[in-house]
Design an enzyme around this catalytic site. Structure first.
Site, PDB file in Angstrom:
ATOM      1  N   CYS A 116       0.834  -1.206   0.000  1.00 37.04           N
ATOM      2  CA  CYS A 116       0.000   0.000   0.000  1.00 37.04           C
ATOM      3  C   CYS A 116       0.867   1.253   0.000  1.00 37.04           C
ATOM      4  O   CYS A 116       1.911   1.307   0.654  1.00 37.04           O
ATOM      5  CB  CYS A 116      -0.902   0.015   1.241  1.00 37.04           C
ATOM      6  SG  CYS A 116      -2.044  -1.376   1.353  1.00 37.04           S
ATOM      7  N   ARG A 121       7.997   4.725   3.941  1.00 31.76           N
ATOM      8  CA  ARG A 121       8.189   3.597   4.841  1.00 31.76           C
ATOM      9  C   ARG A 121       9.577   3.054   4.529  1.00 31.76           C
ATOM     10  O   ARG A 121       9.728   1.950   4.027  1.00 31.76           O
ATOM     11  CB  ARG A 121       7.125   2.519   4.608  1.00 31.76           C
ATOM     12  CG  ARG A 121       5.743   2.944   4.989  1.00 31.76           C
ATOM     13  CD  ARG A 121       4.867   1.746   5.245  1.00 31.76           C
ATOM     14  NE  ARG A 121       4.078   1.427   4.071  1.00 31.76           N
ATOM     15  CZ  ARG A 121       3.067   0.569   4.082  1.00 31.76           C
ATOM     16  NH1 ARG A 121       2.738  -0.054   5.186  1.00 31.76           N
ATOM     17  NH2 ARG A 121       2.389   0.312   2.996  1.00 31.76           N
ATOM     18  N   PRO A 122      10.602   3.848   4.776  1.00 30.44           N
ATOM     19  CA  PRO A 122      11.937   3.483   4.314  1.00 30.44           C
ATOM     20  C   PRO A 122      12.440   2.219   4.982  1.00 30.44           C
ATOM     21  O   PRO A 122      12.121   1.929   6.131  1.00 30.44           O
ATOM     22  CB  PRO A 122      12.794   4.699   4.717  1.00 30.44           C
ATOM     23  CG  PRO A 122      12.056   5.321   5.857  1.00 30.44           C
ATOM     24  CD  PRO A 122      10.604   5.099   5.557  1.00 30.44           C
ATOM     25  N   ASP A 124      15.535   1.893   5.488  1.00 28.67           N
ATOM     26  CA  ASP A 124      16.850   2.301   5.987  1.00 28.67           C
ATOM     27  C   ASP A 124      17.176   1.667   7.335  1.00 28.67           C
ATOM     28  O   ASP A 124      18.327   1.293   7.588  1.00 28.67           O
ATOM     29  CB  ASP A 124      16.927   3.832   6.119  1.00 28.67           C
ATOM     30  CG  ASP A 124      16.859   4.537   4.778  1.00 28.67           C
ATOM     31  OD1 ASP A 124      16.830   3.827   3.755  1.00 28.67           O
ATOM     32  OD2 ASP A 124      16.821   5.774   4.754  1.00 28.67           O
ATOM     33  N   LEU A 125      16.179   1.562   8.223  1.00 22.61           N
ATOM     34  CA  LEU A 125      16.433   0.972   9.541  1.00 22.61           C
ATOM     35  C   LEU A 125      16.840  -0.485   9.418  1.00 22.61           C
ATOM     36  O   LEU A 125      17.714  -0.960  10.152  1.00 22.61           O
ATOM     37  CB  LEU A 125      15.191   1.093  10.425  1.00 22.61           C
ATOM     38  CG  LEU A 125      14.811   2.489  10.916  1.00 22.61           C
ATOM     39  CD1 LEU A 125      13.473   2.440  11.636  1.00 22.61           C
ATOM     40  CD2 LEU A 125      15.884   3.033  11.854  1.00 22.61           C
ATOM     41  N   ILE A 328       2.024   7.945  12.387  1.00 22.56           N
ATOM     42  CA  ILE A 328       2.852   6.866  11.837  1.00 22.56           C
ATOM     43  C   ILE A 328       2.972   6.987  10.321  1.00 22.56           C
ATOM     44  O   ILE A 328       4.079   7.040   9.779  1.00 22.56           O
ATOM     45  CB  ILE A 328       2.266   5.484  12.203  1.00 22.56           C
ATOM     46  CG1 ILE A 328       1.943   5.404  13.701  1.00 22.56           C
ATOM     47  CG2 ILE A 328       3.230   4.376  11.783  1.00 22.56           C
ATOM     48  CD1 ILE A 328       3.115   5.495  14.620  1.00 22.56           C
TER      49      ILE A 328
END
EC number: 2.5.1.7
Length: 419
Positions: A116, A121-122, A124-125, A328
């Site tokens: 979606c 909503r990277p 990267d983490l 969020i």
């Protein structure tokens, strides 16, 4: 093109059972790659995301049997091959394959995830955690290459810059077979993380602290087969509870874990929703007057971002003015213009959703822009007078098992039409 047709305005009653958690099973299935024997999952929801994951597992060499809600996977034939881009691109949770492939093979070639469109909503983490564990990341076209260059992935002390369910699970899975100890600080605390940790521990992993903000994983060399019961889907449960309050004349929602929904239930009680909490069920009465409230999403145990859209139609029945603030996912507002087509007094002002109730909804042609927006439109269609036609329903079928059958059993006039 498939669409859902609803003739609304009819009060619903009866009983509906919640299926296994989508947000668990999309992580549990990739984690099975780490096992050296057959793993069986019970309570697997019949959703299209599961079908996509099964197809990916089979393409990678796993043997899969899926009957009823029981999924049996033999991962011993899984090969270290590039993952199919088409399926990966359609499935956000495909990033869970990163951790399991790194844990098993020390490398992975994967397409970037889809799902979606809810704003940034990277990953990267995820990548930062993997790099701390000795993984090198490079890109080639639409693929991402993850590799330890022949070395074993090693443990590390990792601090998550922001609370992330996906990054917490992915790091935990990768660390399960890493050399040494991994500590994840500022970990997400969602029930689905505990569910994945339970599966891994039952396979022989050494994971402590899942469900708290510090998780410790001591790497092991081998993981064996097991059998695991998927937890109930708290988001599906919340969706049906809100629907029952909006259009029900007495609905019982079963296979519910109340402790997973405490913040959600508290906000419903603030609205004046009358319900009875039982051991593993919630009975929602026919509602009279409701009052408008403010919703602000936050990481678990706060109000779940996945529930703000399914709750919105119920809020439109309340007396007064209220706001919805999603901290969020900033783009989780796409249901608003669709609800406006149905006559809702609702708008987006300064990134916040503002509504004025009660709104009288009428049937309209609307489009599901994402999974939870689609759920909101289904509830709105059931509330509305007249005929509602929902297109782009593949989003809805990604996350709600047997939704047409479940609603029909409650008395809804709802059909899935193949055009």
């Amino acid at each position: 093109m498939r669409k859902i047709i609803i003739n609304g305005g009819k009060a619903l009653s009866g009983e509906v059972a919640v299926s296994g958690a989508k947000n668990s099973v999309v992580a549990l299935i990739p984690a099975i790659i780490l096992a050296d024997d057959i793993v069986i999952l019970d309570g697997v929801p019949a959703i299209s995301d599961v079908d996509s994951l099964i197809e990916i597992m089979e393409l990678m060499g796993a043997t899969v049997n899926y009957h009823g809600d029981t999924l049996e996977i033999d991962p011993r034939g899984v090969q270290d091959i590039p993952m199919p881009y088409g399926k990966i691109n359609s499935l956000r949770a495909s990033y869970y394959f990163y951790g399991s492939l790194l844990g098993r093979f020390g490398q992975a070639v994967v397409g970037l995830p889809g799902g979606c469109d809810l704003g940034p909503r990277p990953i990267d983490l995820h990548l930062k955690a993997f790099e701390a564990m000795g993984v090198e990341v490079s890109y080639e076209g639409e693929n991402m290459n993850l590799s330890t260059n022949g070395q074993k992935i090693h443990g590390a002390h990792i601090y998550m810059d922001t609370v992330s369910v996906g990054a917490t699970i992915n790091t935990m899975v990768a660390a399960t077979k890493a050399q040494g100890k991994t500590v994840i600080e500022n970990a997400a605390r969602e029930p689905e993380i505990i569910d994945v940790a339970t599966l891994l521990n039952n396979m022989g992993a050494h994971i402590r602290g899942a469900g708290t903000d510090i998780i410790t994983i001591q790497g092991v060399q081998k993981l064996h087969g097991t059998r695991h019961q998927v937890i109930p889907d708290r988001i599906e449960a919340g969706t049906y509870i809100a629907l029952a309050a909006a259009i029900g004349k007495g609905i019982k929602i079963t296979n519910v874990l109340y402790e997973h929904l405490e913040s959600f239930i508290a906000k419903l009680e603030e609205m004046g929703v009358r319900m009875t909490v039982e051991e593993d069920a919630i009975f929602v009465e026919k509602q009279e007057s409701l009052k408008a409230i403010t919703i602000k999403t936050s990481p678990y145990p706060g109000f779940a971002t996945d529930l703000q859209q399914p709750l919105t139609p119920l809020l439109l029945k309340a007396d007064g003015r209220g706001t919805i603030i999603d901290t969020i996912y900033e783009k989780r507002i796409n249901h608003v213009p669709e609800l406006m087509r149905m006559g809702a007094d609702i708008s987006v002002i300064g990134g916040q959703i503002v509504y004025q109730g009660p709104s009288r909804l009428t049937g309209a042609q609307v489009k599901a822009t994402d999974l939870r927006a689609g759920a909101a439109l289904v509830t709105a269609g059931l509330m509305a007078e007249g005929k509602t036609e929902i297109t782009n329903i593949e989003f809805i079928l990604r996350g709600y098992a047997s939704i047409i059958a479940k609603l029909t059993a409650l008395g809804a006039d709802i059909q899935l039409i193949e055009d």
